[in-house]
Design an enzyme around this catalytic site. Structure first.
Site, PDB file in Angstrom:
ATOM      1  N   CYS A   7       0.920  -1.201   0.072  1.00 57.47           N
ATOM      2  CA  CYS A   7       0.054  -0.185   0.021  1.00 57.47           C
ATOM      3  C   CYS A   7       0.910   1.048   0.006  1.00 57.47           C
ATOM      4  O   CYS A   7       0.412   2.356  -0.726  1.00 57.47           O
ATOM      5  CB  CYS A   7      -0.927   0.186   1.299  1.00 57.47           C
ATOM      6  SG  CYS A   7      -0.366  -0.007   2.742  1.00 57.47           S
ATOM      7  N   HIS A  50      -2.299   0.927   7.037  1.00 53.57           N
ATOM      8  CA  HIS A  50      -2.522   0.960   5.783  1.00 53.57           C
ATOM      9  C   HIS A  50      -2.786   2.297   5.110  1.00 53.57           C
ATOM     10  O   HIS A  50      -3.426   3.364   6.004  1.00 53.57           O
ATOM     11  CB  HIS A  50      -3.862  -0.012   5.594  1.00 53.57           C
ATOM     12  CG  HIS A  50      -4.389  -0.223   4.220  1.00 53.57           C
ATOM     13  ND1 HIS A  50      -3.633  -0.807   3.160  1.00 53.57           N
ATOM     14  CD2 HIS A  50      -5.464   0.108   3.666  1.00 53.57           C
ATOM     15  CE1 HIS A  50      -4.266  -1.037   2.202  1.00 53.57           C
ATOM     16  NE2 HIS A  50      -5.313  -0.260   2.305  1.00 53.57           N
ATOM     17  N   HIS A  85      -6.159   1.242  -3.627  1.00 54.35           N
ATOM     18  CA  HIS A  85      -5.272   0.860  -2.946  1.00 54.35           C
ATOM     19  C   HIS A  85      -4.708  -0.388  -3.393  1.00 54.35           C
ATOM     20  O   HIS A  85      -5.190  -1.286  -4.226  1.00 54.35           O
ATOM     21  CB  HIS A  85      -5.479   0.900  -1.391  1.00 54.35           C
ATOM     22  CG  HIS A  85      -6.724   0.190  -1.205  1.00 54.35           C
ATOM     23  ND1 HIS A  85      -7.276  -0.022   0.094  1.00 54.35           N
ATOM     24  CD2 HIS A  85      -7.802  -0.432  -2.048  1.00 54.35           C
ATOM     25  CE1 HIS A  85      -8.156  -1.117   0.112  1.00 54.35           C
ATOM     26  NE2 HIS A  85      -8.772  -1.094  -1.127  1.00 54.35           N
TER      27      HIS A  85
END
Length: 249
Positions: free
Chosen positions: A150, A202, A214
């Site tokens: 990510c 994240h 993402h």
């Protein structure tokens, strides 16, 4: 780049072809390095490296103005694949690799860095990310479409825009300015904590129409998906910690 000098160790990030790093320590065939781009430290096997003195390294950093968007070169009788983000030198009609070999482009593109920045900034960050990474597999520590996590997706996307970000989401949350979720717009960054605890684990781009862009292991890689109530990603809303804006309009 690995957390320890072992092929079995965790990959913490990647040093892409043509990028540079400072040598910190040697242990048999392994080298502990600190990357020039983001000061990240890790171990790399010497087989992946070309060790040069500081002057040669500075010369290469100056000359390596070509930024691969995913290219294939013909080098002698061989085909050489370059990942997105690889740095090479543009020598008139030839392309020079870090080891001195020269080749010619047969597929893909290698724009000069300045042209790349202009082209990347002409698009919203999340659109550029989707154009170059959609469908890329999730890979912990990865930063290219051959495998990306990510924060690697975010870092490489903004590197193309000539904006250097730290490597990890827990560091990236310190960049830019904070905005509310109601004020967010496509291209802003959403930061989420883990299932347990308060640490950031994240990061995602705000997409259009209540979507996220993402790289997530839950879906195997890079995608755009809804996070409206009832959607798979809706549970991320309760883990949202901050929204950051890196670029003004």
């Amino acid at each position: 780049m690995c957390a320890q000098p072992s092929l079995r160790a965790e990959q913490v990030t990647q040093l892409v072809l043509g990028e540079g790093a400072e040598l910190l320590e040697a242990s048999n065939d392994w080298r502990r390095v600190r990357t020039y781009a983001d000061a990240y430290e890790g171990w790399v096997h010497s087989g992946y490296l070309a060790e040069v003195d500081r002057l040669e390294a500075e010369d290469w950093q100056r000359d390596a103005t070509g930024w691969s968007l995913g290219a294939i070169l013909r080098v002698g009788h061989h085909r050489v694949r370059l990942p997105l983000r690889a740095r090479v030198a543009l020598d008139h009609d030839a392309i020079r690799l870090p080891d001195g070999r020269r080749g010619h482009l047969t597929d893909g593109a290698i724009p000069a860095a300045r042209s790349l920045v202009v082209e990347a900034r002409a698009k919203a960050p999340e659109r550029w990310a989707l154009e170059h990474f959609a469908g890329a597999p999730y890979l912990w520590g990865g930063v290219t479409p051959w495998g990306v996590d990510c924060s690697g997706l975010v870092q490489t996307t903004f590197a193309a825009r000539e904006l250097r970000l730290p490597r990890d989401s827990s560091q990236q949350i310190e960049c830019g300015v904070q905005v509310s979720l109601d004020e967010s717009r496509p291209g802003d960054l959403l930061f989420f904590r883990g299932d347990a605890g308060r640490s950031i684990t994240h990061v995602a781009f705000v997409g259009e129409a209540d979507t996220l862009v993402h790289s997530t292991v839950a879906c195997g890689g890079v995608l755009q998906e809804s996070w409206l109530p009832g959607a798979r990603a809706a549970s991320l809303r309760e883990r949202l910690v901050a929204v950051r804006r890196l670029e003004p309009r």
